[in-house]
Design a protein around this motif. Structure first.
Motif, PDB file in Angstrom:
ATOM      1  N   ASP A 471       0.803  -1.217   0.000  1.00  0.00           N
ATOM      2  CA  ASP A 471       0.000   0.000   0.000  1.00  0.00           C
ATOM      3  C   ASP A 471       0.836   1.267   0.000  1.00  0.00           C
ATOM      4  O   ASP A 471       0.391   2.307  -0.507  1.00  0.00           O
ATOM      5  N   LYS A 472       2.037   1.200   0.547  1.00  0.00           N
ATOM      6  CA  LYS A 472       2.891   2.386   0.606  1.00  0.00           C
ATOM      7  C   LYS A 472       3.853   2.470  -0.578  1.00  0.00           C
ATOM      8  O   LYS A 472       4.718   3.346  -0.618  1.00  0.00           O
ATOM      9  N   CYS A 473       3.712   1.545  -1.520  1.00  0.00           N
ATOM     10  CA  CYS A 473       4.519   1.581  -2.744  1.00  0.00           C
ATOM     11  C   CYS A 473       3.734   2.278  -3.851  1.00  0.00           C
ATOM     12  O   CYS A 473       2.504   2.332  -3.836  1.00  0.00           O
ATOM     13  N   ASP A 474       4.431   2.764  -4.815  1.00  0.00           N
ATOM     14  CA  ASP A 474       3.812   3.309  -6.023  1.00  0.00           C
ATOM     15  C   ASP A 474       4.621   2.823  -7.221  1.00  0.00           C
ATOM     16  O   ASP A 474       5.739   3.264  -7.423  1.00  0.00           O
ATOM     17  N   PRO A 475       4.078   1.839  -7.995  1.00  0.00           N
ATOM     18  CA  PRO A 475       2.747   1.234  -7.930  1.00  0.00           C
ATOM     19  C   PRO A 475       2.560   0.344  -6.697  1.00  0.00           C
ATOM     20  O   PRO A 475       3.518   0.066  -5.978  1.00  0.00           O
ATOM     21  N   PRO A 491       9.306  -1.298 -10.971  1.00  0.00           N
ATOM     22  CA  PRO A 491       9.659  -0.107 -11.767  1.00  0.00           C
ATOM     23  C   PRO A 491      10.800   0.686 -11.130  1.00  0.00           C
ATOM     24  O   PRO A 491      10.780   0.943  -9.926  1.00  0.00           O
ATOM     25  N   ALA A 492      11.762   1.058 -11.940  1.00  0.00           N
ATOM     26  CA  ALA A 492      12.902   1.824 -11.431  1.00  0.00           C
ATOM     27  C   ALA A 492      12.480   3.202 -10.953  1.00  0.00           C
ATOM     28  O   ALA A 492      13.132   3.787 -10.080  1.00  0.00           O
ATOM     29  N   SER A 502      12.286  -2.370  -3.448  1.00  0.00           N
ATOM     30  CA  SER A 502      12.557  -1.504  -4.584  1.00  0.00           C
ATOM     31  C   SER A 502      13.028  -2.267  -5.815  1.00  0.00           C
ATOM     32  O   SER A 502      13.145  -3.494  -5.824  1.00  0.00           O
ATOM     33  N   HIS A 503      13.336  -1.516  -6.860  1.00  0.00           N
ATOM     34  CA  HIS A 503      13.911  -2.043  -8.100  1.00  0.00           C
ATOM     35  C   HIS A 503      15.401  -2.274  -7.883  1.00  0.00           C
ATOM     36  O   HIS A 503      16.152  -1.351  -7.558  1.00  0.00           O
ATOM     37  N   GLU A 542      18.382  -7.395 -21.770  1.00  0.00           N
ATOM     38  CA  GLU A 542      17.147  -6.605 -21.766  1.00  0.00           C
ATOM     39  C   GLU A 542      16.918  -5.921 -20.427  1.00  0.00           C
ATOM     40  O   GLU A 542      15.897  -5.256 -20.238  1.00  0.00           O
ATOM     41  N   SER A 543      17.843  -6.090 -19.499  1.00  0.00           N
ATOM     42  CA  SER A 543      17.700  -5.456 -18.192  1.00  0.00           C
ATOM     43  C   SER A 543      18.445  -4.125 -18.184  1.00  0.00           C
ATOM     44  O   SER A 543      19.173  -3.797 -19.121  1.00  0.00           O
ATOM     45  N   ASP A 544      18.250  -3.362 -17.111  1.00  0.00           N
ATOM     46  CA  ASP A 544      19.013  -2.120 -16.962  1.00  0.00           C
ATOM     47  C   ASP A 544      20.177  -2.318 -15.991  1.00  0.00           C
ATOM     48  O   ASP A 544      20.691  -1.358 -15.427  1.00  0.00           O
TER      49      ASP A 544
END
Length: 568
Positions: A471-475, A491-492, A502-503, A542-544
């Motif tokens: 709930d405290k993450c976005d997304p 998502p980064a 996190s990412h 394909e990753s960052d």
């Protein structure tokens, strides 16, 4: 070794040396078998590439690099009980260092090469600690190994590591590779480093510093595990999923078969854990995940619980204590029961690499029969404290035991500083309401065969599963909140209440499962790489994360389960 044996060895050695070939890199997916013969004239081991007579070689080994085909390399070593324990251990290490030389070097480049770059003060403190600790350990095992099984096995661990360094250096003569000032002890303390980093570099923990690239990280979950009793007690599955940085994914399935004794007295009995198979890494002499299937009938594994109580760091000392990986291997070798395992492991507790250990004694399991007391032991460790208990009753009443980096015992939970994290961040740090606890509790009943067990342990549907919600993450979700994490898919540009959600290039990097039948031959099933059950397979290109060193890795990590198949 008696004089007649020495004479026979010396007479035959000149013939054997004719077959010795220079070190060669093992081509990918091809196997190589080699033997170590001791040249007493030069006091060194010599590699022989065809099988000598049984009484002539100290150890033999087989290595296959099939990482691009299966996600795993395989290494197996066996020793000859006609030779002293010390010689056997050094020969086993020598062959591993020699045959896995290239993978050790790749792992060094990916995880350890720049570990001390810009951190001279921290590494100076760490080197001083390790030097003092090693001197104390050497003094103790040389003094006590003749009468103490514990100290004899400690000594054999360090001698096997010495042999590994010698074998690696022998191969390096041809490759020209160098690992600078890092020795093999650095590979074997990757778990302990979590505490060392917090002790010696606390001011840098809040900076943009990739803490402990080869191991865990403060306040970050690492590993899921499940012990599942099947309906009608037809079987017990024991399974472990490693969570780690993706740079660490050069992996080796290993089997050690060492005919060594309980003490330095060669008339003493062979150790119960004379043979064991485990998932591991280049350069390590134990699993490190940890997941080990042992000839004693035991399976040992753990998930990290960590220590967030800074007041306990003062009790971590370079003398009087033995680092975690050494103690776990000594316990694996000496114990015949879960209770014995916890007793051995608890000696000279270092308070580093603090885990919840689970020990399953398959000798006490009979299909279709009630579970017997002593079948399942749990141990949790912190500096100054080890708590352990027979938890077979939990398997009887619930049919499963999950593990997910949260302390179970209230005393450990409270002393570890976890209540403060619960107060600050909420249920994620609790024992019974953290996402993986809820997922295990909801889904474990679906396990009724090996396929469903592997599916359970590889599970991640973080976008759709309400238990993965954040709930405290976005997304409002995180790939961390699953049995097999995939943090690379977060998502980064997202926002997260703490780093674990996190990412990042971190997630579940494998899955291992054994059963009553499999473990009888020291076998298990393993899956290499991040889960892709309902998610896209991880691909470096394909990753960052392409700036992270991943030499020797396949680009695409999409492999099927494999079952171990040992030579002996």
């Amino acid at each position: 070794m008696n004089n007649l044996h020495r004479l026979c060895l010396l007479l035959s050695l000149s013939l054997l040396l004719i077959s010795v070939q220079s070190a060669e890199l093992v081509p990918e997916s091809e196997s190589r078998t080699a033997y170590a013969v001791f040249d007493e004239n030069n006091e060194e081991f010599v590699i022989v590439n065809h099988e000598p007579p049984r009484d002539k070689y100290v150890a033999g080994a087989k290595f296959t690099n099939s990482i691009n085909q299966t996600g795993w390399a395989n290494f197996e070593v066996w020793t000859n009980g006609n030779f002293p324990d010390t010689m056997q251990s050094k020969a086993a290490g020598f062959l591993e260092g020699y045959l896995t030389h290239e993978l050790i070097y790749f792992s060094y480049l990916n995880t350890l090469q720049d570990y001390c770059q810009g951190r001279d003060g921290y590494c100076s403190k760490l080197r001083t600690f390790l030097s003092t600790n090693t001197k104390w350990v050497n003094k103790m095992y040389k003094k006590l190994r003749g009468k103490s099984p514990f100290w004899h096995q400690v000594g054999l661990f360090y001698e096997q590591m010495e042999g590994m360094a010698t074998g690696w250096e022998k191969a390096a003569v041809n490759t020209g590779h160098s690992m600078g000032s890092y020795g093999f002890l650095w590979f074997n303390i990757f778990g302990d480093m979590e505490e060392f980093e917090q002790m010696f570099a606390p001011q840098q923990l809040n900076k943009d510093w990739r803490i402990n690239k080869i191991g865990r990280r403060h306040m970050v979950a690492s590993c899921s595990a499940l012990i599942k009793v099947l309906p009608e007690t037809s079987d017990i599955y024991t399974s472990h999923v490693t969570w780690n940085g993706y740079e660490s994914m050069i992996r080796i399935l290993k089997k050690y078969s060492l005919e060594v004794h309980q003490t330095a007295d060669e008339d003493s009995a062979l150790i119960p854990g004379h043979s064991m198979s485990f998932s591991s890494y280049p350069g390590l002499l134990y699993s490190g995940d940890d997941f080990t299937v042992i000839s004693s009938g035991l399976v040992s594994m753990e998930t990290t619980i960590g220590n967030n109580n800074e007041e306990l760091f003062k009790y971590i000392k370079p003398t009087g204590q033995i680092l975690e990986g050494v103690r776990s291997m000594v316990a694996n070798r000496l114990a015949s029961t879960g209770k014995e395992w916890t007793d051995v492991f608890g000696r000279h507790n270092s308070g580093t690499y603090n885990n919840q250990w689970m020990i399953v004694d398959y000798k006490l399991f009979k299909p279709g029969k009630p579970l017997r007391d002593g079948l399942f032991w749990v141990l949790e460790q912190l500096p100054t404290l080890i708590e352990s208990r027979d938890m077979t009753d939990v398997l009887r009443s619930k049919s499963f035991w999950p593990s997910y980096n949260s302390p179970y015992f209230p005393t450990i939970f409270n002393l570890s500083g976890t209540p403060a994290l619960v107060e600050k961040y909420g249920d994620w740090f609790t024992y019974d309401k953290t996402p993986r606890a809820l997922i295990f509790n909801r889904d474990q009943s679906k396990v009724n065969d090996m396929d469903s067990m592997i599916k359970m342990m590889r599970y991640n549907d973080y976008r759709n599963d309400p238990l993965s919600r954040c709930d405290k993450c976005d997304p409002k979700y995180s790939g961390e909140n699953a049995i097999s994490a995939r943090n690379d898919l977060n998502p980064a540009n997202g926002t997260y209440p703490f780093h674990a959600l996190s990412h990042r290039s971190h997630g579940a990097t494998d899955c291992k499962v054994t059963s009553h039948q499999l473990m009888s031959s020291l076998d298990f099933i393993a899956v290499g790489g991040p889960t892709y059950d309902s998610l896209p397979a991880f691909r470096w290109s394909e990753s960052d994360f392409t700036n992270l060193s991943h030499i020797g890795h396949p680009d695409l990590w999409k492999f099927q389960p494999v079952q171990t198949k040992w030579t002996l």
